[in-house]
Design an enzyme around this catalytic site. Structure first.
Site, mmCIF file in Angstrom:
data_model
loop_
_atom_site.group_PDB
_atom_site.id
_atom_site.type_symbol
_atom_site.label_atom_id
_atom_site.label_comp_id
_atom_site.label_asym_id
_atom_site.label_seq_id
_atom_site.Cartn_x
_atom_site.Cartn_y
_atom_site.Cartn_z
ATOM 1 N N TYR A 1 -22.347 8.397 27.686
ATOM 2 C CA TYR A 1 -21.827 6.931 27.524
ATOM 3 C C TYR A 1 -22.890 6.307 26.838
ATOM 4 O O TYR A 1 -22.418 5.300 25.808
ATOM 5 C CB TYR A 1 -21.412 6.581 28.813
ATOM 6 C CG TYR A 1 -20.677 5.074 28.764
ATOM 7 C CD1 TYR A 1 -19.244 5.196 28.794
ATOM 8 C CD2 TYR A 1 -21.459 3.986 28.792
ATOM 9 C CE1 TYR A 1 -18.877 4.042 28.670
ATOM 10 C CE2 TYR A 1 -20.807 2.841 28.590
ATOM 11 C CZ TYR A 1 -19.341 2.697 28.503
ATOM 12 O OH TYR A 1 -18.454 1.563 28.700
ATOM 13 N N PHE B 1 -8.445 -9.665 1.421
ATOM 14 C CA PHE B 1 -7.979 -8.381 1.871
ATOM 15 C C PHE B 1 -6.941 -8.819 3.065
ATOM 16 O O PHE B 1 -7.512 -9.684 3.820
ATOM 17 C CB PHE B 1 -9.030 -7.631 2.201
ATOM 18 C CG PHE B 1 -8.497 -6.019 2.604
ATOM 19 C CD1 PHE B 1 -7.821 -5.274 1.727
ATOM 20 C CD2 PHE B 1 -8.420 -5.544 3.960
ATOM 21 C CE1 PHE B 1 -7.240 -4.064 2.021
ATOM 22 C CE2 PHE B 1 -7.767 -4.435 4.269
ATOM 23 C CZ PHE B 1 -7.192 -3.425 3.504
ATOM 24 N N THR B 2 -6.150 -7.783 3.393
ATOM 25 C CA THR B 2 -5.051 -8.413 4.174
ATOM 26 C C THR B 2 -5.860 -8.936 5.945
ATOM 27 O O THR B 2 -5.679 -9.577 6.124
ATOM 28 C CB THR B 2 -4.110 -7.159 4.412
ATOM 29 O OG1 THR B 2 -4.495 -6.145 4.718
ATOM 30 C CG2 THR B 2 -3.087 -7.221 3.224
ATOM 31 N N ASP C 1 -17.845 -7.219 2.319
ATOM 32 C CA ASP C 1 -16.965 -6.416 2.768
ATOM 33 C C ASP C 1 -17.467 -4.993 1.943
ATOM 34 O O ASP C 1 -17.039 -4.752 0.962
ATOM 35 C CB ASP C 1 -15.573 -6.498 2.509
ATOM 36 C CG ASP C 1 -14.623 -5.460 2.984
ATOM 37 O OD1 ASP C 1 -14.935 -4.374 3.262
ATOM 38 O OD2 ASP C 1 -13.324 -5.869 3.191
ATOM 39 N N LYS D 1 -13.141 5.119 4.509
ATOM 40 C CA LYS D 1 -12.763 5.053 3.118
ATOM 41 C C LYS D 1 -14.186 6.100 2.602
ATOM 42 O O LYS D 1 -14.344 6.905 2.507
ATOM 43 C CB LYS D 1 -12.837 3.571 2.596
ATOM 44 C CG LYS D 1 -11.989 2.729 3.458
ATOM 45 C CD LYS D 1 -10.496 3.005 3.174
ATOM 46 C CE LYS D 1 -9.788 2.070 4.226
ATOM 47 N NZ LYS D 1 -9.814 0.654 4.284
ATOM 48 N N ARG E 1 1.854 -3.669 -2.600
ATOM 49 C CA ARG E 1 0.701 -4.588 -2.716
ATOM 50 C C ARG E 1 1.329 -5.755 -3.629
ATOM 51 O O ARG E 1 1.290 -5.972 -4.814
ATOM 52 C CB ARG E 1 -0.366 -4.090 -3.138
ATOM 53 C CG ARG E 1 -1.198 -3.417 -2.231
ATOM 54 C CD ARG E 1 -1.573 -4.065 -1.235
ATOM 55 N NE ARG E 1 -2.340 -3.408 -0.038
ATOM 56 C CZ ARG E 1 -2.131 -3.668 1.395
ATOM 57 N NH1 ARG E 1 -0.895 -4.182 1.601
ATOM 58 N NH2 ARG E 1 -2.864 -2.939 2.267
ATOM 59 N N PHE F 1 3.889 -6.545 6.130
ATOM 60 C CA PHE F 1 3.870 -5.402 5.283
ATOM 61 C C PHE F 1 3.884 -3.792 6.118
ATOM 62 O O PHE F 1 4.644 -3.004 5.878
ATOM 63 C CB PHE F 1 2.956 -5.128 4.332
ATOM 64 C CG PHE F 1 1.548 -5.135 4.325
ATOM 65 C CD1 PHE F 1 0.726 -6.152 4.830
ATOM 66 C CD2 PHE F 1 0.860 -3.905 4.703
ATOM 67 C CE1 PHE F 1 -0.507 -6.177 5.301
ATOM 68 C CE2 PHE F 1 -0.261 -3.842 5.374
ATOM 69 C CZ PHE F 1 -0.968 -4.845 5.524
HETATM 70 C C1 LIG Z 1 -9.423 -0.788 4.802
HETATM 71 C C2 LIG Z 1 -10.144 -2.054 4.595
HETATM 72 C C3 LIG Z 1 -10.382 -2.713 5.646
HETATM 73 C C4 LIG Z 1 -9.886 -2.762 7.277
HETATM 74 O O1 LIG Z 1 -10.692 -1.623 7.764
HETATM 75 P P1 LIG Z 1 -9.735 -0.669 8.868
HETATM 76 O O2 LIG Z 1 -10.692 0.600 9.016
HETATM 77 O O3 LIG Z 1 -8.445 -0.204 8.160
HETATM 78 O O4 LIG Z 1 -9.506 -1.343 10.138
HETATM 79 C C5 LIG Z 1 -11.249 -3.932 5.392
HETATM 80 N N1 LIG Z 1 -11.454 -3.942 3.941
HETATM 81 C C6 LIG Z 1 -11.226 -3.375 2.927
HETATM 82 C C7 LIG Z 1 -11.760 -3.294 1.506
HETATM 83 C C8 LIG Z 1 -10.419 -2.005 3.401
HETATM 84 O O5 LIG Z 1 -10.274 -1.307 2.167
#
Ligand SMILES: *Cc1c(COP(=O)(O)O)cnc(C)c1O
Length: 462
Positions: free
Chosen positions: A77, A129-130, A220, A263, A387, A453
């Protein structure tokens, strides 16, 4: 090494050890699936998809080295060995001293937004970004897009369409006052602009400007390695630097970053905050126990932390990133042969179809990109995503946002598909393009409140 490998083709620097069968289906079957999914590719069952280019998020193939690491998971933990190894690698590759793991990127965005934003603040950023923008808005900020104009033009060949427009940024600072700016939010490559990078020169200028006004600069860094690759290939003075060196230089300008490990790090789940700001670190380390779990696991298993730590070592290898981006370039070049309208230059993680040009007879109110993504799925079982107007959502007054870019994104999971898969996708898109005049738009029959979306449903118009 780097000079020579730049001349090589993008051939995959790996071979296949285990295979995962995928299902080939008929057009009639896919028509039924698409209808049941409300013509939203997010609502399709994965087993009904032949080639899945929906997203590169968490869909990566891990290496044998990463899989072996899973067996080394220390599932304590508190104080798991894998946590400390990952922290060491975060310091080593991003150069930021403090680290808080989270279960994925948006959890990190949530905490940074909560910590850094006061209601009434502004957050300028390069496009949006969303999930990032939503968390900034939920924390009470107004997001302001300060990306260069070229980013909104799918045909502009500007090599760094992710750059921030310094004048737009400074105008905003002067208009609202520096103390009303929570932080500048910079991403690269910019997903919503078509995977477009920023240049190091632009980052340096943004850094100087934010320093002058004592504003924090946050990153980001989800796709930072891809941005580093484009800097190496396109920016003067970087050709002989390694991806690792460029990545570290990028991070040196930021106060901190949030990352979706799903990613660049080539894992299936994970995220984190890394920062040089001790105060923010301490608050994040405190908040993480509320939302995610103890600060040494952040909603993840020890084995996940190990796979991330090992993914970090692999992501900075030039051959991994060049073969990834090579696949995307190959895909784009094949589509060009059929005159399919695309976003230029080709991005770091995906090829984007320009749905406004592809379906000029479908008005934006009838969701051209949403319609096109459904048509491609029905044609061949290739799954992409919208998109455009659906992803852009509604503004604070509840009105539809009308983005200039109305795109279908076809995204490549890392190390998953082969060149013949790409060829199948090309043939299918070329076919849909040939038949485009028959395609009519759709209407939305169900609209969720947040990030519509993901779950919205549509019906074909007659
Ligand atoms: C995917 C992504 C996010 C969000 O991350 P999640 O792991 O899907 O919550 C934020 N910023 C960018 C540029 C992304 O591609």
């Amino acid at each position: 090494m780097s000079k020579q490998s730049l001349k090589h083709s993008w051939a995959e620097p790996y071979k296949i050890k285990m295979v995962e069968p995928i299902k080939v289906t008929t057009r009639e079957y896919r028509e039924k699936c698409a209808k049941e999914a409300g013509y939203n590719t997010f609502l399709l069952k994965s087993e009904d998809v032949y080639i899945d280019l929906l997203t590169d998020s968490g869909t990566n193939a891990m290496s044998d080295y990463q899989w072996a690491g899973l067996m080394m998971g220390d599932e304590a933990y508190a104080g798991s060995r894998n946590f400390y190894y990952l922290w060491d690698n975060v310091k080593k590759f991003y150069g930021l001293p403090y680290f808080v793991p989270t279960h994925q990127g948006r959890a990190a965005e949530h905490m940074i937004s909560k910590i850094m934003i006061k209601p009434g603040d502004y957050v300028p950023g390069n496009m949006y970004f969303t999930t990032t923008r939503l968390h900034q808005e939920l924390a009470g900020a107004t997001f302001v897009d300060v990306i260069i104009d070229e980013a909104h033009d799918p045909r502009s060949m500007h090599p760094f369409k992710g750059n921030i427009d310094l004048k737009k940024l400074e105008d905003l600072i002067k208009k609202v006052g520096a103390n009303k700016i929570a932080y500048v939010s910079m991403a690269g490559p910019v997903n919503m602009a078509g995977g477009q990078p920023f240049s190091m020169a632009n980052l340096q200028d943004v850094y100087e400007l934010t320093k002058k006004y004592k504003i924090k600069l946050w990153f980001d860094g989800t796709r930072a390695t891809e941005n580093a690759y484009f800097i190496k290939m396109r920016e003067k003075g970087y050709a002989d630097k390694t991806i690792a060196q460029i990545l570290k230089e990028i991070c040196s300008y930021f106060d901190g970053m949030w990352v979706s490990a799903k990613k660049d790090l080539m894992v299936n789940i994970g995220g984190f905050i890394a920062t040089r700001n001790k105060k923010v670190f301490e608050e994040a380390r405190n908040l993480v126990v509320v939302y995610e779990g103890l600060h040494t696991y952040g909603g993840l298993a020890g084995r996940d932390l190990e796979a991330m730590a090992r993914g970090l070592e692999e992501m900075v290898k030039f051959e991994n990133i060049s073969s990834r981006i090579g696949q995307i370039e190959y895909f784009g070049k094949q589509l060009e042969k059929y005159y399919v309208p695309l976003v230029y230059p080709f991005g770091g993680h995906a090829i984007f179809l320009d749905a406004k040009q592809f379906l000029p007879h479908v008005k934006q109110d009838f969701f051209p990109a949403q319609t096109l993504s459904a048509e491609i799925y029905v044609d061949s079982g290739v799954r992409g995503m919208e998109r455009g107007i659906v992803s852009a959502g509604r503004d604070s007054e509840g009105k539809n946002r009308y983005p200039k870019l109305e795109l279908v994104r076809l995204t490549f999971p890392r190390r998953v598909y082969t060149q013949s898969h790409i060829d199948v996708a090309v043939e299918s898109i070329a076919q849909v393009f040939e038949d485009r005049k028959k395609i009519k738009g759709m209407k939305m029959i169900y609209e969720p409140k947040y990030l519509r979306f993901f779950q919205a449903r549509f019906e074909k118009i007659k």
